[in-house]
Write a protein that holds these residues in place. Sequence first.
Motif, PDB file in Angstrom:
ATOM      1  N   ALA A 261       0.826  -1.211   0.000  1.00  0.00           N
ATOM      2  CA  ALA A 261       0.000   0.000   0.000  1.00  0.00           C
ATOM      3  C   ALA A 261       0.857   1.256   0.000  1.00  0.00           C
ATOM      4  O   ALA A 261       0.622   2.200  -0.768  1.00  0.00           O
ATOM      5  N   ALA A 262       1.879   1.277   0.847  1.00  0.00           N
ATOM      6  CA  ALA A 262       2.759   2.442   0.909  1.00  0.00           C
ATOM      7  C   ALA A 262       3.511   2.625  -0.404  1.00  0.00           C
ATOM      8  O   ALA A 262       3.641   3.748  -0.916  1.00  0.00           O
ATOM      9  N   MET A 263       3.979   1.529  -0.968  1.00  0.00           N
ATOM     10  CA  MET A 263       4.699   1.594  -2.239  1.00  0.00           C
ATOM     11  C   MET A 263       3.794   2.106  -3.353  1.00  0.00           C
ATOM     12  O   MET A 263       4.195   2.944  -4.176  1.00  0.00           O
ATOM     13  N   MET A 264       2.555   1.628  -3.383  1.00  0.00           N
ATOM     14  CA  MET A 264       1.624   2.047  -4.418  1.00  0.00           C
ATOM     15  C   MET A 264       1.368   3.545  -4.351  1.00  0.00           C
ATOM     16  O   MET A 264       1.338   4.236  -5.382  1.00  0.00           O
ATOM     17  N   LEU A 265       1.182   4.093  -3.154  1.00  0.00           N
ATOM     18  CA  LEU A 265       0.919   5.518  -3.005  1.00  0.00           C
ATOM     19  C   LEU A 265       2.103   6.351  -3.504  1.00  0.00           C
ATOM     20  O   LEU A 265       1.920   7.374  -4.175  1.00  0.00           O
ATOM     21  N   VAL A 266       3.322   5.902  -3.195  1.00  0.00           N
ATOM     22  CA  VAL A 266       4.505   6.623  -3.668  1.00  0.00           C
ATOM     23  C   VAL A 266       4.585   6.594  -5.187  1.00  0.00           C
ATOM     24  O   VAL A 266       4.831   7.622  -5.836  1.00  0.00           O
ATOM     25  N   GLN A 267       4.362   5.422  -5.771  1.00  0.00           N
ATOM     26  CA  GLN A 267       4.492   5.290  -7.218  1.00  0.00           C
ATOM     27  C   GLN A 267       3.430   6.088  -7.958  1.00  0.00           C
ATOM     28  O   GLN A 267       3.697   6.655  -9.029  1.00  0.00           O
ATOM     29  N   ILE A 268       2.222   6.150  -7.426  1.00  0.00           N
ATOM     30  CA  ILE A 268       1.143   6.867  -8.113  1.00  0.00           C
ATOM     31  C   ILE A 268       1.263   8.375  -7.933  1.00  0.00           C
ATOM     32  O   ILE A 268       1.155   9.147  -8.890  1.00  0.00           O
ATOM     33  N   PHE A 269       1.522   8.810  -6.698  1.00  0.00           N
ATOM     34  CA  PHE A 269       1.395  10.234  -6.388  1.00  0.00           C
ATOM     35  C   PHE A 269       2.728  10.987  -6.302  1.00  0.00           C
ATOM     36  O   PHE A 269       2.732  12.216  -6.410  1.00  0.00           O
TER      37      PHE A 269
END
Length: 402
Positions: A261-269
């Motif tokens: 979840a944390a990785m996804m937020l960094v990659q998207i935003f």
Amino acid sequence: MRFHHRAVPIALAAILIDTIGFGIVIPVLPTLIVHLARVDLPQATRIGGYMLIAFAVAQFFAGPILGNLGDRFGRRAVLLSAMTAFAADYALMALAPTIGWLFLGRIIAGITGATYGPVNAVIADVTPPEKRGATFGLVGAAFGAGFILGPAIGGLLSTLGPRAPFVAAACLALANATTIAFIMPETLPPERRRPFDWKRANVFGAFAPLLRAGGATPLLAAALLWQIAHMVYPATWAFYAEIALGWDGRAIGWSLAATGAAMMLVQIFLIGRAIKRFGEERTVLIGLAVGMVEFCLIAFATRGWEVYTLILFGALAGLVFPSINAILSSRVDATHQGALQGGMASLSSIAAIVGPLVMTQSLAFGADRGLPGAAFLLAGALAGLALVTIWLGVVRRRGALA
């Protein structure tokens, strides 16, 4: 985010489903190895490392071949073949009667190659160079989303037995192969294809255009060091969490889901904004610095809240690989993107050969001496070395030449 081609979300879905399939089995793999090999948990850690190495060795040789096949026949055929083989692989592992069958399943998966190389080639085919960093970041976001769903589902399915997650992974991979077969368009037109060449179908041939262009060696070296360091997670996390923190399969699954979840937020935003604000090279440095600090601190974490705090902080390390990949992709012409990504897959395979070996042995060595976090200290040292390599070999060198 607006996609530049309708093949991109389908390709990203391939990463998502592939990662779900991979993440589903992580919480139960230690139990299954202990059961089939009849060993204790520290020894199972070593066996798990050897299993990852078997996968990586097969992928090291197959990755450039698949990349060059993609440059010859198109991306869709390669992705379809890879996902069909992954479905067969998980089905085989679900039925494995001995530890040898588990190794065979990993070798089959390695030969077919991971989906990351073909997916990155799809992105390079249809995305303008100035937007590739952010779009490559979405590959990491899909990976992160898969790690939210995969380990969480695997932890829940573990109550049905250690083989249930493998069955679910096989079904997901087969569903993804079906989607690629009937929906995904081809992104490499016939006029941009080139003949298959065995001289280029190896890691050295794949990087030849880059090396001729100059300045790529520090980037490739840093990418390799970083990927070896990052192998500490797939190679040791399930074992480390059980040994050092006393977590069960469900707790391990939730921690990996939080990581995703944390990785996804960094990659998207953040990846696109960071590259726009700092540039690709300095974005790499920021990610490497964060990774180095996180690895060193997590080696001494003893409480759940400490681990989760470091997971949130360490997600910024997700800035590293999309930025490096974008820099390298911009230095290769359109006819060699598949070869480049195949070469990057082989670079990842080298890391996946060396990483599990040194990380699992470090964990076992440290655990026997009361320091199960030894593998994370080693990962921190490698991340620091990668940071120095980028700083001296890319940033300062460019400044000196300016």
